[in-house]
Write a protein that holds these residues in place. Structure first.
Motif, PDB file in Angstrom:
ATOM      1  N   ASP A 143     -13.378   5.422  -5.364  1.00  0.00           N
ATOM      2  CA  ASP A 143     -13.185   5.066  -6.779  1.00  0.00           C
ATOM      3  C   ASP A 143     -12.125   3.972  -6.930  1.00  0.00           C
ATOM      4  O   ASP A 143     -12.330   2.996  -7.654  1.00  0.00           O
ATOM      5  CB  ASP A 143     -12.783   6.288  -7.609  1.00  0.00           C
ATOM      6  CG  ASP A 143     -13.919   7.285  -7.781  1.00  0.00           C
ATOM      7  OD1 ASP A 143     -15.092   6.895  -7.576  1.00  0.00           O
ATOM      8  OD2 ASP A 143     -13.628   8.451  -8.111  1.00  0.00           O
ATOM      9  N   ASP A 144     -10.996   4.136  -6.255  1.00  0.00           N
ATOM     10  CA  ASP A 144      -9.937   3.124  -6.322  1.00  0.00           C
ATOM     11  C   ASP A 144     -10.386   1.819  -5.676  1.00  0.00           C
ATOM     12  O   ASP A 144     -10.098   0.734  -6.179  1.00  0.00           O
ATOM     13  CB  ASP A 144      -8.667   3.622  -5.636  1.00  0.00           C
ATOM     14  CG  ASP A 144      -8.011   4.761  -6.398  1.00  0.00           C
ATOM     15  OD1 ASP A 144      -8.090   4.773  -7.647  1.00  0.00           O
ATOM     16  OD2 ASP A 144      -7.418   5.637  -5.743  1.00  0.00           O
ATOM     17  N   ASP A 154     -13.488   0.755  -5.431  1.00  0.00           N
ATOM     18  CA  ASP A 154     -14.475   0.133  -6.324  1.00  0.00           C
ATOM     19  C   ASP A 154     -13.782  -0.616  -7.461  1.00  0.00           C
ATOM     20  O   ASP A 154     -14.227  -1.691  -7.869  1.00  0.00           O
ATOM     21  CB  ASP A 154     -15.433   1.178  -6.902  1.00  0.00           C
ATOM     22  CG  ASP A 154     -16.429   1.697  -5.876  1.00  0.00           C
ATOM     23  OD1 ASP A 154     -16.600   1.055  -4.810  1.00  0.00           O
ATOM     24  OD2 ASP A 154     -17.037   2.762  -6.134  1.00  0.00           O
TER      25      ASP A 154
END
Length: 162
Positions: free
Chosen positions: A55-56, A58
């Motif tokens: 997530d980070d 991305d």
């Protein structure tokens, strides 16, 4: 949130420096190369036990701060760090073990569960197969854009001076 992004960027920068400052050996094998050839996108990063997940990563990628590894069939490759290509060579020791060499220093690569990992001095990068891109072409494109912007600035200055 900003503190987390800054810490992540510091970790990636420290990891890129550690990749240049490591030692290792060579390898061989023709068929073993096939497992390594291609573009590998960073999916996880670990620095001294702190894990940065997809997530980070991305979010950073959306900001143009992409990290990936490109391994060409001819044994050349590049680690692309935020638009900066660290070019090197690589060799397969087997279908699961290899080395990536930058500036004469080698980092071990391992493939397991469709992921490639590079580990050095408490830092670990985990990659998954991605879409083909050309690190060299992107770096050249980035440099060309910078040169063009500088040229445009010089032209604007010259026009306003007249």
């Amino acid at each position: 949130m900003k503190k987390g992004i800054i810490a992540l960027l510091a970790c990636v920068f420290a990891l890129s420096l550690s990749l240049v400052g490591c030692g290792g050996g060579g390898g061989n094998s023709g068929d073993a190369k096939a497992a390594f050839v291609g573009t590998w996108d960073l999916v996880e990063m670990e620095e001294n036990g702190e894990v940065t997940g997809s997530d980070d990563l991305d979010m950073l990628k959306a900001l143009g701060l992409d990290v990936y590894l490109e391994l060409n069939e001819d044994g050349t490759g590049a680690l692309m760090l935020f638009g900066e290509a660290m070019e090197g060579t690589w060799e397969a020791k087997s279908a699961t073990d290899g080395t990536f060499t930058i500036e004469g220093e080698a980092v071990d690569m391992k493939i397991a569960s469709d992921q490639l990992t590079m580990e050095q001095s408490g830092s670990k990068l985990t990659f998954a197969k991605g879409e083909p891109r050309s690190a060299s072409a992107e770096a050249a494109s980035s440099e060309a854009a910078s040169s063009e912007a500088a040229s445009d600035d010089a032209s604007s200055s010259a026009s306003s001076a007249s």
